[in-house]
Design a protein around this motif. Structure first.
Motif, PDB file in Angstrom:
ATOM      1  N   CYS A  35       0.850  -1.183   0.000  1.00 38.02           N
ATOM      2  CA  CYS A  35       0.000   0.000   0.000  1.00 38.02           C
ATOM      3  C   CYS A  35       0.890   1.239   0.000  1.00 38.02           C
ATOM      4  O   CYS A  35       1.779   1.369   0.849  1.00 38.02           O
ATOM      5  CB  CYS A  35      -0.902  -0.009   1.235  1.00 38.02           C
ATOM      6  SG  CYS A  35      -1.946   1.459   1.350  1.00 38.02           S
TER       7      CYS A  35
ATOM      8  N   ALA B  35      -0.199   4.275   0.530  1.00 33.83           N
ATOM      9  CA  ALA B  35      -0.695   5.219   1.540  1.00 33.83           C
ATOM     10  C   ALA B  35      -0.138   4.923   2.934  1.00 33.83           C
ATOM     11  O   ALA B  35       0.330   5.822   3.621  1.00 33.83           O
ATOM     12  CB  ALA B  35      -2.219   5.203   1.565  1.00 33.83           C
ATOM     13  N   CYS B  36      -0.176   3.653   3.358  1.00 34.84           N
ATOM     14  CA  CYS B  36       0.244   3.327   4.729  1.00 34.84           C
ATOM     15  C   CYS B  36       1.524   2.491   4.786  1.00 34.84           C
ATOM     16  O   CYS B  36       2.066   2.263   5.864  1.00 34.84           O
ATOM     17  CB  CYS B  36      -0.877   2.606   5.474  1.00 34.84           C
ATOM     18  SG  CYS B  36      -1.304   0.977   4.823  1.00 34.84           S
TER      19      CYS B  36
ATOM     20  N   HIS C 150      -7.231   1.300   1.892  1.00 33.34           N
ATOM     21  CA  HIS C 150      -6.625   2.175   0.885  1.00 33.34           C
ATOM     22  C   HIS C 150      -6.597   1.474  -0.472  1.00 33.34           C
ATOM     23  O   HIS C 150      -6.392   0.269  -0.559  1.00 33.34           O
ATOM     24  CB  HIS C 150      -5.193   2.548   1.292  1.00 33.34           C
ATOM     25  CG  HIS C 150      -5.102   3.179   2.634  1.00 33.34           C
ATOM     26  ND1 HIS C 150      -4.379   2.641   3.675  1.00 33.34           N
ATOM     27  CD2 HIS C 150      -5.667   4.322   3.125  1.00 33.34           C
ATOM     28  CE1 HIS C 150      -4.480   3.407   4.728  1.00 33.34           C
ATOM     29  NE2 HIS C 150      -5.267   4.438   4.432  1.00 33.34           N
ATOM     30  N   THR C 151      -6.795   2.254  -1.531  1.00 30.51           N
ATOM     31  CA  THR C 151      -6.838   1.662  -2.870  1.00 30.51           C
ATOM     32  C   THR C 151      -5.578   1.919  -3.686  1.00 30.51           C
ATOM     33  O   THR C 151      -5.432   1.371  -4.776  1.00 30.51           O
ATOM     34  CB  THR C 151      -8.043   2.208  -3.651  1.00 30.51           C
ATOM     35  OG1 THR C 151      -7.961   3.631  -3.704  1.00 30.51           O
ATOM     36  CG2 THR C 151      -9.356   1.782  -2.997  1.00 30.51           C
ATOM     37  N   ASP C 152      -4.650   2.735  -3.189  1.00 31.54           N
ATOM     38  CA  ASP C 152      -3.419   3.046  -3.917  1.00 31.54           C
ATOM     39  C   ASP C 152      -2.357   1.997  -3.592  1.00 31.54           C
ATOM     40  O   ASP C 152      -1.516   2.182  -2.708  1.00 31.54           O
ATOM     41  CB  ASP C 152      -2.929   4.453  -3.541  1.00 31.54           C
ATOM     42  CG  ASP C 152      -1.817   4.940  -4.444  1.00 31.54           C
ATOM     43  OD1 ASP C 152      -1.568   4.305  -5.492  1.00 31.54           O
ATOM     44  OD2 ASP C 152      -1.184   5.954  -4.104  1.00 31.54           O
TER      45      ASP C 152
END
Length: 76
Positions: free
Chosen positions: A8, A10-11, A34-36
Motif C-alpha cells: 500500500c 498510503a500506509c 486504501h486503494t493506492d
C-alpha cells in the motif's frame, strides 16, 4: 490458487491476496481500505527435483569431506 503480494502506497503495509491468475492485475485494496496499491514482484526458489540423485559431495564420492559444500562449490 496463486498468492500475490502487494504494498500500500498510503500506509506502507505489505499484504498478500489469493486470487486467480486472470485477476492478478486487478486493483487490490489494503486491509486498512486504501486503494493506492502496487503488486510486488515475487520470487520463487526451487531446489532439486523428485527422484534426482544426491550431489557427489553428499553421497561420499566427492572431495567435500566433512566440510560440506558452500556457495555451490565444494570447499576443501
Amino acid at each position: 490458487m496463486p498468492r500475490y503480494e502487494y504494498r500500500c502506497k498510503a500506509c506502507g503495509d505489505t499484504f498478500e491476496l489469493n486470487r486467480p491468475m486472470a485477476e492478478s492485475g486487478a486493483p487490490a485494496v489494503c486491509p486498512d481500505g486504501h486503494t493506492d496499491t502496487v503488486k510486488l514482484l515475487s520470487t520463487v526458489a526451487v531446489t532439486g527435483t523428485a527422484g534426482s540423485a544426491a550431489p557427489a559431495s553428499r553421497a561420499g564420492g566427492g572431495a567435500g569431506g566433512a566440510g560440506g559444500c558452500c556457495g555451490g562449490g565444494c570447499c576443501g
